[in-house]
Motif scaffolding. Structure first.
Motif, PDB file in Angstrom:
ATOM      1  N   LEU A   6      19.623   2.608 -29.441  1.00 53.00           N
ATOM      2  CA  LEU A   6      19.940   2.537 -28.006  1.00 53.00           C
ATOM      3  C   LEU A   6      18.682   2.167 -27.218  1.00 53.00           C
ATOM      4  O   LEU A   6      18.713   1.354 -26.298  1.00 53.00           O
ATOM      5  CB  LEU A   6      20.491   3.882 -27.506  1.00 53.00           C
ATOM      6  N   TYR A  40      21.895   7.249 -22.562  1.00 51.87           N
ATOM      7  CA  TYR A  40      22.104   5.949 -21.883  1.00 51.87           C
ATOM      8  C   TYR A  40      21.285   5.884 -20.588  1.00 51.87           C
ATOM      9  O   TYR A  40      20.548   4.912 -20.390  1.00 51.87           O
ATOM     10  CB  TYR A  40      23.586   5.661 -21.616  1.00 51.87           C
ATOM     11  N   ALA A  83      30.839   4.894 -25.628  1.00 48.08           N
ATOM     12  CA  ALA A  83      30.848   5.753 -26.812  1.00 48.08           C
ATOM     13  C   ALA A  83      32.287   6.056 -27.190  1.00 48.08           C
ATOM     14  O   ALA A  83      33.099   6.435 -26.348  1.00 48.08           O
ATOM     15  CB  ALA A  83      30.105   7.054 -26.513  1.00 48.08           C
ATOM     16  N   ASN A  99      30.491  11.696 -26.395  1.00 47.56           N
ATOM     17  CA  ASN A  99      29.866  13.023 -26.376  1.00 47.56           C
ATOM     18  C   ASN A  99      29.357  13.232 -24.950  1.00 47.56           C
ATOM     19  O   ASN A  99      28.677  12.335 -24.446  1.00 47.56           O
ATOM     20  CB  ASN A  99      28.689  13.033 -27.368  1.00 47.56           C
ATOM     21  N   PHE A 156      27.010   9.952 -22.950  1.00 45.00           N
ATOM     22  CA  PHE A 156      25.839  10.495 -23.656  1.00 45.00           C
ATOM     23  C   PHE A 156      24.562  10.323 -22.822  1.00 45.00           C
ATOM     24  O   PHE A 156      24.293   9.239 -22.282  1.00 45.00           O
ATOM     25  CB  PHE A 156      25.724   9.780 -25.002  1.00 45.00           C
ATOM     26  N   ARG A 212      16.477  11.747 -39.015  1.00 45.61           N
ATOM     27  CA  ARG A 212      16.495  10.695 -37.999  1.00 45.61           C
ATOM     28  C   ARG A 212      16.730   9.326 -38.621  1.00 45.61           C
ATOM     29  O   ARG A 212      15.791   8.568 -38.867  1.00 45.61           O
ATOM     30  CB  ARG A 212      15.174  10.688 -37.171  1.00 45.61           C
ATOM     31  N   THR A 258      25.375   6.524 -37.105  1.00 47.69           N
ATOM     32  CA  THR A 258      24.279   7.433 -37.471  1.00 47.69           C
ATOM     33  C   THR A 258      24.554   8.183 -38.768  1.00 47.69           C
ATOM     34  O   THR A 258      25.717   8.370 -39.150  1.00 47.69           O
ATOM     35  CB  THR A 258      24.053   8.450 -36.328  1.00 47.69           C
ATOM     36  N   SER A 279      23.319  11.213 -38.787  1.00 45.44           N
ATOM     37  CA  SER A 279      23.041  12.566 -38.293  1.00 45.44           C
ATOM     38  C   SER A 279      24.251  13.485 -38.272  1.00 45.44           C
ATOM     39  O   SER A 279      24.092  14.702 -38.226  1.00 45.44           O
ATOM     40  CB  SER A 279      22.521  12.506 -36.850  1.00 45.44           C
ATOM     41  N   LYS A 280      25.449  12.925 -38.245  1.00 43.87           N
ATOM     42  CA  LYS A 280      26.632  13.760 -37.986  1.00 43.87           C
ATOM     43  C   LYS A 280      27.423  13.977 -39.278  1.00 43.87           C
ATOM     44  O   LYS A 280      27.119  14.885 -40.029  1.00 43.87           O
ATOM     45  CB  LYS A 280      27.475  13.116 -36.881  1.00 43.87           C
ATOM     46  N   ASP A 302      28.936   2.769 -29.223  1.00 46.71           N
ATOM     47  CA  ASP A 302      28.266   3.880 -29.899  1.00 46.71           C
ATOM     48  C   ASP A 302      29.311   4.674 -30.683  1.00 46.71           C
ATOM     49  O   ASP A 302      30.150   5.364 -30.094  1.00 46.71           O
ATOM     50  CB  ASP A 302      27.578   4.725 -28.808  1.00 46.71           C
ATOM     51  N   ALA A 357      28.776   7.162 -32.993  1.00 44.69           N
ATOM     52  CA  ALA A 357      28.042   8.230 -33.694  1.00 44.69           C
ATOM     53  C   ALA A 357      28.984   9.195 -34.433  1.00 44.69           C
ATOM     54  O   ALA A 357      28.586   9.806 -35.423  1.00 44.69           O
ATOM     55  CB  ALA A 357      27.162   8.997 -32.703  1.00 44.69           C
ATOM     56  N   TYR A 358      30.221   9.319 -33.943  1.00 46.33           N
ATOM     57  CA  TYR A 358      31.144  10.311 -34.527  1.00 46.33           C
ATOM     58  C   TYR A 358      32.327   9.657 -35.235  1.00 46.33           C
ATOM     59  O   TYR A 358      33.290  10.337 -35.582  1.00 46.33           O
ATOM     60  CB  TYR A 358      31.659  11.247 -33.422  1.00 46.33           C
ATOM     61  N   GLY A 413      17.136   7.483 -36.103  1.00 47.51           N
ATOM     62  CA  GLY A 413      18.339   7.974 -35.435  1.00 47.51           C
ATOM     63  C   GLY A 413      18.974   6.798 -34.709  1.00 47.51           C
ATOM     64  O   GLY A 413      18.312   5.788 -34.452  1.00 47.51           O
ATOM     65  N   SER A 414      20.272   6.938 -34.378  1.00 44.69           N
ATOM     66  CA  SER A 414      20.895   5.837 -33.619  1.00 44.69           C
ATOM     67  C   SER A 414      20.347   5.822 -32.198  1.00 44.69           C
ATOM     68  O   SER A 414      20.422   4.810 -31.501  1.00 44.69           O
ATOM     69  CB  SER A 414      22.422   5.944 -33.637  1.00 44.69           C
ATOM     70  N   ASN A 415      19.766   6.926 -31.788  1.00 45.99           N
ATOM     71  CA  ASN A 415      19.035   6.994 -30.512  1.00 45.99           C
ATOM     72  C   ASN A 415      18.019   5.846 -30.397  1.00 45.99           C
ATOM     73  O   ASN A 415      17.881   5.209 -29.357  1.00 45.99           O
ATOM     74  CB  ASN A 415      18.304   8.350 -30.492  1.00 45.99           C
TER      75      ASN A 415
HETATM   76  C1  LIG Z   1      27.276   9.689 -28.588  1.00 48.15           C
HETATM   77  C2  LIG Z   1      25.979   9.844 -29.313  1.00 48.15           C
HETATM   78  N1  LIG Z   1      25.274   8.743 -29.614  1.00 48.15           N
HETATM   79  C3  LIG Z   1      24.111   8.807 -30.263  1.00 48.15           C
HETATM   80  C4  LIG Z   1      23.583  10.025 -30.645  1.00 48.15           C
HETATM   81  C5  LIG Z   1      22.245  10.001 -31.302  1.00 48.15           C
HETATM   82  O1  LIG Z   1      22.219  10.613 -32.504  1.00 48.15           O
HETATM   83  P1  LIG Z   1      21.077  10.274 -33.578  1.00 48.15           P
HETATM   84  O2  LIG Z   1      19.883   9.738 -32.828  1.00 48.15           O
HETATM   85  O3  LIG Z   1      20.817  11.551 -34.242  1.00 48.15           O
HETATM   86  O4  LIG Z   1      21.670   9.222 -34.460  1.00 48.15           O
HETATM   87  C6  LIG Z   1      24.263  11.203 -30.360  1.00 48.15           C
HETATM   88  C7  LIG Z   1      23.682  12.511 -30.730  1.00 48.15           C
HETATM   89  O5  LIG Z   1      24.090  13.545 -30.350  1.00 48.15           O
HETATM   90  C8  LIG Z   1      25.489  11.098 -29.671  1.00 48.15           C
HETATM   91  O6  LIG Z   1      26.165  12.192 -29.347  1.00 48.15           O
END
Ligand SMILES: Cc1ncc(COP(=O)(O)O)c(C=O)c1O
Length: 368
Positions: free
Chosen positions: A101, A125, A165, A169, A122, A237, A226, A228-229, A196, A198-199, A96-98
């Motif tokens: 981070l 952080y 971000a 989010n 988010f 992940r 990511t 994930s979205k 970030d 992610a979206y 995941g991009s988590n």
């Molecule tokens: C702004 C932002 N960054 C990162 C993530 C991490 O997502 P993932 O670990 O699934 O890539 C999310 C997930 O909701 C997010 O909203």
């Protein structure tokens, strides 16, 4: 008895765990509801279901599950590098991009150092920052979005990382190319900017900058993204960072040896090529956003304009009771009081019928 909380490092003692969206099965158990009738619009997941091409790639990997995955993620890094015209050495793959981070926090933050990020940003952080004993410097938001001027002013001699971000989010707020280039031009060279995105795939062709365009001129920039979205692979992940090769080398030193599993690697390669799926994700999201905005308008509710796959709806009063009532209707959305937004609920864009279910339940709950 030994107090193991008191023994944890001070930053960890003060942490609150990340609160995920409530799983469907959990709500079904709690309220004795039929899981099939529950609608979950709480975790910014892709309502389309996975790309058939990704599923096929996963099936192709199953027989190899006894083996460790390719710890260097050669195939996925090569494809990402080709897609985005960077070198494979600039790519870091994450669980995941988590994970990206957290790798940044682990590599660049420590007690006595700090990371700057925005209010309503988010939740990971502050968690990643405090988990390594560093200080999070929270900068008040402007109209729920990042106040990049104030974030610049918050940077001090101990700042090593800024997390931003775009879109953010849970607010869905965004900033444009000019704001990003002004910001990057003025951030000290020694501060790593984590952009970030992610979206970002939901906003392509929109008025948002593409962070990758700024990498060549800014060696202190890391763009995280990511699968994930918009690519619909949240359960697997898999995410990535693109940065200078030197930053990627540093992150590689603190990475778990096999941080991305083989099914995720294979599925991500296939998903990256499935442009048809991506287009459908975007179209569904645009239509769903319009549907939810129209529904809010009809109910007299405000919202924060969003470029993500979710929308923060303004109820102008505490939303805890509204959220509970929605749960009883079998609709899971996301309370965002923990983000300093107690009068908002964040709703992920679902399928048209899921959005309609949410709006119907909401009208009933509000007595409209
Ligand atoms: C702004 C932002 N960054 C990162 C993530 C991490 O997502 P993932 O670990 O699934 O890539 C999310 C997930 O909701 C997010 O909203």
């Amino acid at each position: 008895m030994t107090d193991f909380l008191a023994l944890a490092q001070p930053g960890v003692q003060k942490l609150s765990p990340y609160v995920p969206g409530k799983p469907v099965d959990e709500l079904a158990r709690e309220l004795d509801l039929d899981p099939a009738g529950i609608v979950k619009l709480a975790s910014n997941e892709n309502p389309l279901g996975p790309s058939p091409k990704a599923l096929e790639a996963i099936r192709g990997e199953l027989a190899e599950l006894t083996r460790y995955p390719d710890g260097n993620g050669f195939a996925l890094k090569s494809r990402l590098a080709a897609r985005y015209a960077v070198q494979p050495q600039q790519v870091t793959l994450g669980n995941g991009s988590n994970d990206i981070l957290e790798l940044v926090a682990r590599a660049y933050l420590a007690p006595g150092l700090n990371a700057v990020f925005s209010e309503h940003a988010f939740a990971v952080y502050p968690i990643a920052t405090q988990a390594v004993g560093a200080q999070g410097k929270v900068v008040p938001a402007k109209d729920f979005g990042h106040d990049l001027e104030a974030m610049l002013a918050a940077i001090d001699a101990n700042t090593r990382v800024v997390f931003i971000a775009n879109p953010n989010n849970p607010t869905g707020t965004w900033f444009g190319p000019q704001a990003l280039s002004d910001f990057l031009a003025r951030v000290p060279q020694e501060v790593l900017v984590v952009l970030d995105e992610a979206y970002i795939e939901y906003a392509e062709g929109d008025e948002l900058p593409d962070g990758l365009d700024y990498l060549a001129a800014h060696p202190n920039l890391l763009v995280s993204r990511t699968f994930s979205k918009a690519y619909g692979l949240a359960a697997l992940r898999v995410g990535y960072g693109i940065s200078s090769a030197q930053v990627a080398d540093v992150l590689n030193r603190v990475r778990q040896p096999f941080n991305v599993n083989s099914l995720a690697l294979a599925a991500a390669c296939a998903a990256l090529d499935d442009t048809d799926y991506l287009v459908r994700s975007r179209q569904l999201n645009d239509a769903g956003m319009a549907q939810l905005e129209a529904g809010c308008r009809a109910l007299g509710l405000g919202w924060i304009p969003s470029r993500g796959n979710f929308i923060a709806i303004d109820f102008a009063r505490d939303t805890a009771a509204i959220n509970q009532a929605l749960l009883r209707e079998g609709v899971i959305v996301r309370p965002v009081a923990g983000y300093g937004m107690p009068t908002y609920l964040r709703v992920s864009i679902g399928l048209p019928e899921e959005n309609a279910r949410f709006l119907e339940a909401l009208a009933k709950v509000l007595g409209a």
